[in-house]
Design a protein around this motif. Structure first.
Motif, PDB file in Angstrom:
ATOM      1  N   CYS A  70      -2.895   3.915   3.139  1.00  0.00           N
ATOM      2  CA  CYS A  70      -4.030   3.241   2.524  1.00  0.00           C
ATOM      3  C   CYS A  70      -4.947   4.288   1.911  1.00  0.00           C
ATOM      4  CB  CYS A  70      -4.777   2.384   3.543  1.00  0.00           C
ATOM      5  SG  CYS A  70      -5.549   3.325   4.881  1.00  0.00           S
ATOM      6  N   PHE A  78     -11.575   2.087  -9.273  1.00  0.00           N
ATOM      7  CA  PHE A  78     -10.604   1.005  -9.119  1.00  0.00           C
ATOM      8  C   PHE A  78     -10.494   0.182 -10.400  1.00  0.00           C
ATOM      9  CE2 PHE A  78      -9.480  -3.373  -7.887  1.00  0.00           C
ATOM     10  CZ  PHE A  78      -8.303  -3.148  -7.189  1.00  0.00           C
ATOM     11  N   PRO A  83      -3.910  -0.674  -8.743  1.00  0.00           N
ATOM     12  CA  PRO A  83      -3.815  -0.370  -7.309  1.00  0.00           C
ATOM     13  C   PRO A  83      -2.599   0.506  -6.990  1.00  0.00           C
ATOM     14  CG  PRO A  83      -4.333  -2.692  -7.641  1.00  0.00           C
ATOM     15  CD  PRO A  83      -4.013  -2.126  -8.993  1.00  0.00           C
ATOM     16  N   GLU A  84      -1.466   0.231  -7.634  1.00  0.00           N
ATOM     17  CA  GLU A  84      -0.242   0.999  -7.382  1.00  0.00           C
ATOM     18  C   GLU A  84      -0.440   2.471  -7.728  1.00  0.00           C
ATOM     19  OE1 GLU A  84      -0.390  -1.825  -9.056  1.00  0.00           O
ATOM     20  OE2 GLU A  84       0.773  -3.234  -7.830  1.00  0.00           O
ATOM     21  N   LEU A  87      -2.906   4.169  -5.118  1.00  0.00           N
ATOM     22  CA  LEU A  87      -2.285   4.428  -3.823  1.00  0.00           C
ATOM     23  C   LEU A  87      -1.237   5.527  -3.943  1.00  0.00           C
ATOM     24  CD1 LEU A  87      -2.265   3.602  -0.854  1.00  0.00           C
ATOM     25  CD2 LEU A  87      -0.539   1.877  -1.398  1.00  0.00           C
ATOM     26  N   THR A 100       1.834  -3.430  -2.908  1.00  0.00           N
ATOM     27  CA  THR A 100       0.505  -2.820  -2.799  1.00  0.00           C
ATOM     28  C   THR A 100      -0.533  -3.927  -2.877  1.00  0.00           C
ATOM     29  OG1 THR A 100       1.255  -0.778  -3.857  1.00  0.00           O
ATOM     30  CG2 THR A 100      -1.120  -1.178  -3.805  1.00  0.00           C
ATOM     31  N   ASP A 101      -1.483  -3.901  -1.974  1.00  0.00           N
ATOM     32  CA  ASP A 101      -2.539  -4.907  -1.964  1.00  0.00           C
ATOM     33  C   ASP A 101      -3.884  -4.189  -1.851  1.00  0.00           C
ATOM     34  OD1 ASP A 101      -3.829  -7.366  -1.937  1.00  0.00           O
ATOM     35  OD2 ASP A 101      -2.434  -8.248  -0.505  1.00  0.00           O
ATOM     36  N   TYR A 102      -4.961  -4.935  -1.929  1.00  0.00           N
ATOM     37  CA  TYR A 102      -6.278  -4.305  -1.838  1.00  0.00           C
ATOM     38  C   TYR A 102      -7.311  -5.312  -1.355  1.00  0.00           C
ATOM     39  CZ  TYR A 102      -7.056  -6.677  -6.315  1.00  0.00           C
ATOM     40  OH  TYR A 102      -7.170  -7.626  -7.296  1.00  0.00           O
ATOM     41  N   ARG A 104     -11.579  -5.718  -1.567  1.00  0.00           N
ATOM     42  CA  ARG A 104     -12.856  -5.227  -2.090  1.00  0.00           C
ATOM     43  C   ARG A 104     -13.905  -5.212  -0.968  1.00  0.00           C
ATOM     44  NH1 ARG A 104     -12.733  -5.434  -7.792  1.00  0.00           N
ATOM     45  NH2 ARG A 104     -11.034  -6.736  -8.624  1.00  0.00           N
ATOM     46  N   VAL A 113      -7.252   0.134  -0.812  1.00  0.00           N
ATOM     47  CA  VAL A 113      -5.938  -0.112  -1.411  1.00  0.00           C
ATOM     48  C   VAL A 113      -4.885   0.299  -0.389  1.00  0.00           C
ATOM     49  CG1 VAL A 113      -4.430   0.364  -3.380  1.00  0.00           C
ATOM     50  CG2 VAL A 113      -6.920   0.418  -3.669  1.00  0.00           C
ATOM     51  N   TYR A 114      -3.889  -0.558  -0.162  1.00  0.00           N
ATOM     52  CA  TYR A 114      -2.952  -0.260   0.921  1.00  0.00           C
ATOM     53  C   TYR A 114      -1.570  -0.876   0.676  1.00  0.00           C
ATOM     54  CZ  TYR A 114      -4.399  -4.980   2.347  1.00  0.00           C
ATOM     55  OH  TYR A 114      -4.682  -6.323   2.360  1.00  0.00           O
TER      56      TYR A 114
END
Length: 252
Positions: A70, A78, A83-84, A87, A100-102, A104, A113-114
């Motif tokens: 993360c 951001f 996001p990809e 990270l 990949t997710d995030y 806020r 972002v993780y």
């Protein structure tokens, strides 16, 4: 308003479900991840959800995903990248596309972002369309925005193979990281390094969290070790069993 909430915690070693009601957390089900492939994790999570009984009994659903892959990025940065890509700057291994997710965190003006494998949403959203799935670090940061923001506070969450460390100093998040570890001494070394790097000498509190009895034993070892260190004499050190899971209540 009190409501019955299903709380799920996922790590690379274990999956567990709890019931939160009227501020009380009760264990519901647990599964050990013996088959650590995507299909194995997927089936283990299906089995865990099946152990939870009638899902209609719950009014809210949440899930914490604990993984070191993360990164916290400023909101302005951001907005300028994907996001990809963000990270990828901090994670050495190649992550699968679309995993990949995030989350806020406007209260801190950052975005977490993780890595989130597709099997997590593939199982949970199918069974519980309204479930809120977020990273463990997100829950901890939301908790650190509650109450007074002045005191120096350090939080550790010990999992089987890694731990999370967050330090809030002068109302700001000055450190947030994940590290792999084996012993309580490893965690103490990281704590001392962070305090030296941030030049922390003022009074504060250190909270050490764990979800299982095995990790709880390590929190007690860490607390006892830290109490012998002269440079930590100004810190009030406490251990907490499963309390961090209630931080999920802030996200639904």
């Amino acid at each position: 308003m009190n409501r019955k909430q299903l709380i799920i915690e996922l790590t690379d070693s274990r999956m567990a479900a709890f019931v939160s009601e009227s501020g009380t957390l009760s264990p519901l089900a647990e599964r050990v991840c013996t088959n650590r492939s995507d299909e194995g994790y997927k089936q283990t999570l299906r089995d865990l959800v099946g152990d939870c009984g009638d899902l209609n009994d719950f009014e809210a659903y949440s899930c914490s995903f604990s993984d070191p892959k993360c990164a916290l990025v400023p909101m302005a940065l951001f907005a300028e990248s994907s996001p990809e890509a963000l990270l990828g700057l901090t994670v050495q291994e190649q992550l699968p596309k679309g995993e990949t997710d995030y989350n806020r965190l406007p209260e801190w003006n950052i975005v977490n972002v993780y890595y989130l494998p597709s099997w997590v949403k593939g199982v949970l959203i199918l069974k519980m369309p309204r479930i809120v799935i977020q990273h463990e670090l997100t829950h901890l940061l939301r908790h650190l925005n509650t109450g007074s923001s002045v005191p120096l506070r350090t939080h550790f969450i010990l999992q089987e193979n890694h731990f999370c460390c967050v330090i809030r100093k002068d109302g700001q998040i000055v450190h947030a990281s994940y590290q792999e570890y084996q012993t309580a001494e490893d965690v103490l070394y990281h704590l001392l390094y962070c305090f030296q790097h941030e030049n922390i000498t003022t009074k504060g509190e250190i909270f050490i969290h764990a979800s299982t009895e095995q990790q709880q034993a390590k929190t007690k070892q860490l607390s006892e070790l830290a109490a012998t260190v002269q440079s930590l004499k100004e810190q009030k050190i406490t251990t907490h069993f499963q309390e961090h899971l209630l931080f999920q209540e802030l996200c639904v």
